[in-house]
Scaffold this active site. Structure first.
Site, PDB file in Angstrom:
ATOM      1  N   PHE A   1       0.811  -1.214   0.000  1.00 41.19           N
ATOM      2  CA  PHE A   1       0.000   0.000   0.000  1.00 41.19           C
ATOM      3  C   PHE A   1       0.847   1.268   0.000  1.00 41.19           C
ATOM      4  CE2 PHE A   1       0.878  -0.242   4.513  1.00 41.19           C
ATOM      5  CZ  PHE A   1       0.802   1.061   4.991  1.00 41.19           C
ATOM      6  N   LYS A   2       2.109   1.152   0.380  1.00 38.17           N
ATOM      7  CA  LYS A   2       2.979   2.330   0.415  1.00 38.17           C
ATOM      8  C   LYS A   2       3.152   2.965  -0.970  1.00 38.17           C
ATOM      9  CE  LYS A   2       3.696   1.194   4.719  1.00 38.17           C
ATOM     10  NZ  LYS A   2       4.961   0.868   5.347  1.00 38.17           N
ATOM     11  N   ASP A   3       2.872   2.198  -2.022  1.00 35.81           N
ATOM     12  CA  ASP A   3       3.025   2.729  -3.380  1.00 35.81           C
ATOM     13  C   ASP A   3       2.112   3.925  -3.641  1.00 35.81           C
ATOM     14  OD1 ASP A   3       4.986   0.959  -4.349  1.00 35.81           O
ATOM     15  OD2 ASP A   3       3.496  -0.574  -4.784  1.00 35.81           O
TER      16      ASP A   3
END
Length: 486
Positions: A107-109
């Site tokens: 999800f950090k993308d």
């Protein structure tokens, strides 16, 4: 929109300055001066890139709206294979918000693909020409996502620090094989909190700042202490609600609960911001693994970081000092002096206790729970066998806690934060299969057992040359920042 420090509200900066600087000079975190109210129905009719631009421009008011629209269109298109903010049905009125369809499968993308553009534009807005040195402490996913976003960005260097033995082998290889002339990766002896504390000490050291300034270098951060990390994550809460609206699962104004696996509290705090902007968020359920410091705090109001630390199958949540909780404390108390005192107490004693009124205010929105290791494995197995849904260890933590907190008649959205193929040995073992020591063998067996295909970016790590193998002590992070060879 101005931003000010959680520990000194007199320190006010623009959005560009908050993103360039990362952390306030005295160690506080930047928060927005207010929560803009949006037309939720109108926002929910937008496609993801336009939705992102609409949310971003509410906070990043010194950025050109046309720039934000272009950046969002570039980032949330092909890089996410058409699945930005993808909501998958699981069972009944429980859903999975799959946030791992980006380049690094986590999800950090969502933030770290966009942040380099925000940083470069912020420097342009401010007329800044110095080199930016980004220091990143990571428990696994942030490191690779930051490296992927910032590699070869002009005027930027980035150094990532991860706990030795504290990530999955796939996560480690994602970082150790990273290409780019402006990147560096270090394993740090200790756990994530040791790495994070080492990085924060560098930011707080005025002597280091002066030495770097003499070389025309300024520090910044890509961790969720940076406002530029949080604001893009608000968007996918709106996206989840929009999809439930379009599917006829809710009517406008109906509440939706979200269960978020979190260690540093940033991902769930983004949901709080969405709620404060007008999105009908019901309960925000904070899901912890065996390192359940947040569960204890949300139940008792006592935060105790000096406690047993456990290495678990969900390593990105193996965190005892949750930085973004500080922002929530500020929003609830409205007092920079109170927050500064609590953070000083945490630094000095490893613990603090909030007032009963503060805890009650937090509990109006936040619920919590945690999962033991056997419960994580059991949840992976149950979701696959009962629902045909394959999830990773972090998402399994959230599914377990979501079931404990499910409210009748209220949809529950579980944030699925990483691909199951990032942790193939743990997922394979949870399905009752023999898990080989080699992650790539496990990846292949997991594909055979489930009929699912591993993301190419993960499978392609096999055989890639490792560029970074240095192991340092937390105290040496300062030397890295100053450019010494280690």
């Amino acid at each position: 929109m101005q931003f000010f420090s959680t520990r000194d509200a007199a320190r006010q900066v623009s959005a560009s300055q908050a993103i360039v600087q990362g952390l306030s000079d005295e160690g506080g975190l930047f928060v927005p001066q207010s929560f803009p109210q949006v037309d939720v129905q109108a926002v929910c009719q937008l496609e993801y890139p336009a939705m992102a631009a609409a949310v971003l421009r509410e906070y990043l008011t010194d950025y050109d709206p046309a720039f934000l629209a272009r950046a969002a269109a570039e980032i949330y298109g092909a890089a996410f294979a058409g699945k930005a903010g993808f909501l998958a049905p699981v069972e009944g009125d429980t859903w999975a918000l799959e946030l791992w369809h980006g380049p690094t499968c986590a999800f950090k993308d969502y933030a770290l693909q966009l942040m380099p553009k925000l940083l470069v534009e912020a420097k342009r807005n401010l007329g800044r020409t110095e080199k930016t040195l980004i220091l990143v402490a990571t428990s696994g996913d942030t490191g690779k996502a930051a490296l992927d976003g910032y590699h070869d960005v002009p005027g930027v260097e980035i150094a990532v620090f991860y706990p030795t033995g504290g990530t999955s082998e796939i996560q480690r290889l994602q970082m150790a094989t990273q290409q780019g002339d402006n990147v560096a990766v270090y394993a740090v002896r200790g756990n994530f909190d040791d790495a994070q504390t080492g990085v924060k000490r560098v930011f707080a050291d005025k002597q280091i700042a002066e030495q770097l300034a003499g070389q025309n270098i300024r520090l910044s951060s890509a961790n969720s202490i940076n406002w530029g990390r949080l604001v893009p994550q608000i968007v996918y809460y709106f996206a989840a609600y929009a999809q439930l609206l379009k599917a006829g699962k809710v009517a406008m104004g109906d509440p939706v609960d979200f269960c978020v696996p979190t260690g540093n509290f940033g991902d769930i705090l983004a949901g709080y911001y969405a709620k404060r902007m007008g999105l009908p968020v019901g309960r925000l359920v904070c899901a912890s693994n065996k390192n359940n410091v947040l569960t204890d705090f949300l139940n008792t109001g006592v935060y105790t970081a000096r406690r047993a630390f456990f290495k678990t199958s969900s390593p990105s949540m193996d965190i005892l000092v949750s930085s973004n909780l500080e922002r929530l404390l500020y929003h609830v108390t409205g007092s920079d002096t109170e927050v500064a005192a609590l953070m000083a107490r945490l630094s000095q004693t490893g613990s603090y206790t909030v007032r009963s009124e503060t805890l009650a205010a937090i509990q109006e929105t936040f619920s919590c729970g945690y999962a033991e290791e056997d419960q994580v494995a059991g949840e992976i197995r149950a979701r696959w066998q009962q629902d045909g849904y394959l999830c990773d260890t972090h998402t399994a933590v959230a599914f377990h806690v979501a079931r404990q907190n499910k409210r009748a008649g209220v949809p529950m959205v579980v944030l699925s934060t990483a691909s199951p193929f990032k942790f193939p040995r743990s997922v394979l073992a949870a399905l009752g299969q023999r898990a080989p020591e080699n992650d790539f063998e496990a990846m292949g067996l997991l594909e055979q057992a489930t009929g699912r295909t591993a993301p190419a970016s993960l499978a392609g790590l096999r055989g890639k040359a490792e560029r970074f193998d240095a192991v340092i002590d937390p105290e040496q992070i300062a030397a890295v920042a100053l450019g010494y060879q280690i």
